[in-house]
Design a protein around this motif. Structure first.
Motif, mmCIF file in Angstrom:
data_model
loop_
_atom_site.group_PDB
_atom_site.id
_atom_site.type_symbol
_atom_site.label_atom_id
_atom_site.label_comp_id
_atom_site.label_asym_id
_atom_site.label_seq_id
_atom_site.Cartn_x
_atom_site.Cartn_y
_atom_site.Cartn_z
ATOM 1 N N ALA A 1 5.186 -91.018 76.286
ATOM 2 C CA ALA A 1 5.704 -90.427 74.321
ATOM 3 C C ALA A 1 6.772 -91.842 74.274
ATOM 4 O O ALA A 1 6.659 -91.910 72.897
ATOM 5 N N GLU A 2 7.687 -91.881 74.569
ATOM 6 C CA GLU A 2 8.984 -92.394 74.293
ATOM 7 C C GLU A 2 8.324 -93.896 73.550
ATOM 8 O O GLU A 2 8.624 -94.227 72.489
ATOM 9 N N GLY A 3 7.381 -94.666 74.475
ATOM 10 C CA GLY A 3 7.222 -95.723 73.910
ATOM 11 C C GLY A 3 5.774 -95.613 72.454
ATOM 12 O O GLY A 3 6.246 -96.638 71.572
ATOM 13 N N ASN A 4 5.568 -95.002 72.569
ATOM 14 C CA ASN A 4 4.346 -93.990 71.465
ATOM 15 C C ASN A 4 5.226 -94.223 70.480
ATOM 16 O O ASN A 4 4.975 -94.292 68.645
ATOM 17 N N LEU A 5 6.435 -93.262 70.171
ATOM 18 C CA LEU A 5 7.291 -93.068 69.266
ATOM 19 C C LEU A 5 8.289 -93.755 68.504
ATOM 20 O O LEU A 5 7.869 -94.037 67.444
ATOM 21 N N GLN A 6 8.597 -94.549 69.502
ATOM 22 C CA GLN A 6 9.216 -96.115 68.907
ATOM 23 C C GLN A 6 8.008 -97.256 68.432
ATOM 24 O O GLN A 6 8.830 -97.338 67.093
ATOM 25 N N VAL B 1 1.699 -87.869 77.549
ATOM 26 C CA VAL B 1 2.210 -87.112 78.541
ATOM 27 C C VAL B 1 3.697 -86.758 77.945
ATOM 28 O O VAL B 1 4.080 -87.733 77.059
ATOM 29 N N PRO B 2 4.060 -85.793 77.804
ATOM 30 C CA PRO B 2 5.394 -84.830 76.739
ATOM 31 C C PRO B 2 6.365 -86.076 77.264
ATOM 32 O O PRO B 2 6.660 -86.888 78.246
ATOM 33 N N LEU B 3 7.921 -85.959 76.143
ATOM 34 C CA LEU B 3 8.474 -87.008 76.103
ATOM 35 C C LEU B 3 9.363 -86.090 77.201
ATOM 36 O O LEU B 3 9.177 -85.001 77.453
ATOM 37 N N GLY B 4 10.065 -87.059 77.793
ATOM 38 C CA GLY B 4 10.554 -86.792 78.933
ATOM 39 C C GLY B 4 10.584 -86.491 80.294
ATOM 40 O O GLY B 4 11.548 -86.380 81.169
ATOM 41 N N GLU B 5 8.814 -87.156 80.731
ATOM 42 C CA GLU B 5 7.804 -86.812 81.735
ATOM 43 C C GLU B 5 8.252 -87.959 82.118
ATOM 44 O O GLU B 5 7.242 -88.400 82.822
#
Length: 282
Positions: free
Chosen positions: A118-123, A110-114
């Motif tokens: 995404a946020e957890g994977n990037l962190q 799922v894209p960032l901001g949705e």
């Protein structure tokens, strides 16, 4: 502290548009910059155009390798679509075998901001990149997976990747990819004709052949003849199992004797993606 981000594209950096999800410039770079410690400096290498990973191939792996080697002492995060993540994981692992770099692949369903993953994977990717050590890994769904034998086993679930154990990669004969080489993955299936197999092999320089179980194939003289003829012509053929885990054990079944008599290589525990990369680099 300095960190290199290679942003290739993929769902993580997309946003809804009139025709569906599309890449948005600056989205991933901004999200990662916001997570960095105050003293950190982010170096970026952004693909132009940004890619759906269905379009990633040998020349893009070369681009990633060039960017990594141009920043010799930096940990690296590579944001990438999930569809060909397993190929890129194998490509970087094998091409950089023996090079002590820390490379973390990251993507999302799922894209960032949705409100998705995404946020957890990037962190997770950032945390992993800042830990001392070497190797190529995937940060996904709370797991840090070795990237040598990735398998995308689910097309929709957030926890969509597994990692199959692979033999330790030896330094390859080549350190980059010849995009002109014609290689492919072929799958044996009941009823396949020798004519079909021969036609495919006639236009290839080599192939990975997904065979049955622990290493069997149909005992069809024409099929086996097509494989033997390709090997005799100098085409590299490398066998892997159609099973996700377990690999190949030649000699287990008599039904495999004909297959191994053709001169085909034993890919052992390799995933199809890892075997294909092996042919490209060795």
């Amino acid at each position: 502290m300095r960190l290199l981000l290679i942003h290739t594209g993929g769902t993580i950096g997309m946003a809804p548009g009139p025709e569906g999800l599309r890449p948005v410039e600056g989205l991933v770079e901004g999200a990662l910059a916001a997570l960095l410690p105050p003293d950190a400096v982010l170096e970026t290498h952004v693909f132009s155009p940004l890619l759906d990973s269905a379009n990633v191939g040998p020349r893009h792996w070369n681009d990633m390798l060039s960017a990594i080697r141009a920043h010799p002492d930096l940990p690296v995060i590579i944001t990438h679509g999930t569809d060909t993540m397993a190929f890129t994981g194998a490509a970087l692992t094998q091409a950089m075998a023996g090079e002590t770099r820390r490379i973390i692949l990251c993507g999302s369903m799922v894209p960032l901001g949705e409100g998705g993953d995404a946020e957890g994977n990037l962190q997770l990717a950032l945390d992993a990149a800042l830990v001392p050590g070497a190797g190529v890994h995937l940060a996904f769904a709370g797991h840090l997976l070795p990237a040598a034998g990735l398998v995308k086993h689910d097309s929709h679930a957030a926890d969509s990747f597994r990692a199959q154990p692979q033999a330790e990669a030896a330094p390859p004969r080549r350190r980059d990819f010849d995009a002109a080489r014609r290689l492919a993955i072929l799958t044996l299936s009941p009823g396949m004709t020798a004519e079909l197999l021969s036609a495919a092999l006639s236009v290839l320089d080599g192939a990975v052949l997904r065979v049955f179980g622990s290493g069997t194939a149909m005992e069809d003289p024409a099929i086996l003849g097509a494989l033997a003829e390709a090997v005799a012509a100098g085409k590299r053929l490398r066998a892997v199992s159609q099973c996700e885990a377990g690999g190949l054990t030649p000699g287990t079944y008599a039904a495999g004797a004909g297959l191994w008599s053709t001169g085909i290589e034993n890919g052992g525990l390799e995933t199809p993606e890892a075997a294909l990369i092996h042919l490209w680099l060795n």
